[in-house]
Design a protein around this motif. Sequence first.
Motif, PDB file in Angstrom:
ATOM      1  N   ALA A  59       1.021  -1.119  -0.022  1.00  0.00           N
ATOM      2  CA  ALA A  59       0.030   0.030   0.043  1.00  0.00           C
ATOM      3  C   ALA A  59       0.758   1.308   0.065  1.00  0.00           C
ATOM      4  O   ALA A  59       0.539   2.144  -0.691  1.00  0.00           O
ATOM      5  CB  ALA A  59      -1.124  -0.029   1.362  1.00  0.00           C
ATOM      6  N   LYS A  60       2.080   1.317   0.906  1.00  0.00           N
ATOM      7  CA  LYS A  60       2.552   2.537   0.908  1.00  0.00           C
ATOM      8  C   LYS A  60       3.484   2.783  -0.187  1.00  0.00           C
ATOM      9  O   LYS A  60       3.480   3.893  -0.848  1.00  0.00           O
ATOM     10  CB  LYS A  60       3.745   2.091   2.037  1.00  0.00           C
ATOM     11  CG  LYS A  60       4.677   3.426   2.411  1.00  0.00           C
ATOM     12  CD  LYS A  60       5.462   3.179   3.545  1.00  0.00           C
ATOM     13  CE  LYS A  60       6.537   4.546   3.818  1.00  0.00           C
ATOM     14  NZ  LYS A  60       7.561   4.100   4.919  1.00  0.00           N
ATOM     15  N   SER A  62       2.916   1.475  -3.383  1.00  0.00           N
ATOM     16  CA  SER A  62       2.208   1.771  -4.735  1.00  0.00           C
ATOM     17  C   SER A  62       1.727   3.178  -4.613  1.00  0.00           C
ATOM     18  O   SER A  62       1.512   3.730  -5.484  1.00  0.00           O
ATOM     19  CB  SER A  62       0.891   0.674  -4.362  1.00  0.00           C
ATOM     20  OG  SER A  62       1.034  -0.518  -4.757  1.00  0.00           O
ATOM     21  N   ALA A  63       1.400   3.891  -3.384  1.00  0.00           N
ATOM     22  CA  ALA A  63       0.850   5.159  -3.620  1.00  0.00           C
ATOM     23  C   ALA A  63       2.206   5.989  -3.966  1.00  0.00           C
ATOM     24  O   ALA A  63       2.116   6.885  -4.683  1.00  0.00           O
ATOM     25  CB  ALA A  63       0.615   5.697  -2.068  1.00  0.00           C
ATOM     26  N   THR A  64       3.532   5.823  -3.755  1.00  0.00           N
ATOM     27  CA  THR A  64       4.538   6.472  -4.061  1.00  0.00           C
ATOM     28  C   THR A  64       4.982   6.334  -5.530  1.00  0.00           C
ATOM     29  O   THR A  64       5.168   7.276  -6.267  1.00  0.00           O
ATOM     30  CB  THR A  64       5.829   6.099  -3.196  1.00  0.00           C
ATOM     31  OG1 THR A  64       5.581   6.428  -1.816  1.00  0.00           O
ATOM     32  CG2 THR A  64       7.065   6.853  -3.657  1.00  0.00           C
TER      33      THR A  64
END
Length: 217
Positions: A59-60, A62-64
């Motif tokens: 999740a972390k 992928s956002a970046t």
Amino acid sequence: MKTRERIIATALALFNEQGEAHTTALDIADELDMSPGNLYYHFKGKEPIIDALFDRFEAKISATLAAPIAAPLGQQDSIENNWFYLFVLLEDMHDYRFIYNNLTDLIDRYTSIERGFARILKLKRAAFYALSDQLIPNNIELREQQLSAIADNLSQTATFWFTFDRLIHGPQPAEVGIHRGVLQLLTMIAPYLGSAQLQFYQDCEAIFDSLQRSSQR
């Protein structure tokens, strides 16, 4: 902090420091001064802990990774902006470096990680393609093939950077290794910048030297 969160945070620290393969659920319980039964109440062994950590990591990062795809940095942006973006990306990876330090073994033993990492790698490649697309001039020959190859090379270098850097340079502050990784990634793009490549190289080297001096103070 709730017990479940303490377990996850402690497991991440131990996995990063000692390696996932050398850390058992009992080690995690001992570090927390917790009975194995209490840990088992929250996680039925080490595999669910790894799954929880990987879900957070995916999740972390992928956002970046989505940032340059959704809103490309743009050729007009400064090298500093590109540098900051790549630093954040490698920092995300470093926070969960146990995955990268033992990647082949992990994906062999945990099918959920294999599927999840394939998604991350596909997104990582798309992010590097978007970044390269904004930096590299439109008039180079066979541009699409070049961009595809550059995206592959950047993805491969980023994925295995921490192992390579540790073997070459030995123990060092994390920030120095991350900045060196950013320099490596950006200078892989420079040969495709035509007449601007020398200045791009020099600017990247200057940024790295400045940041390295700052981190060593």
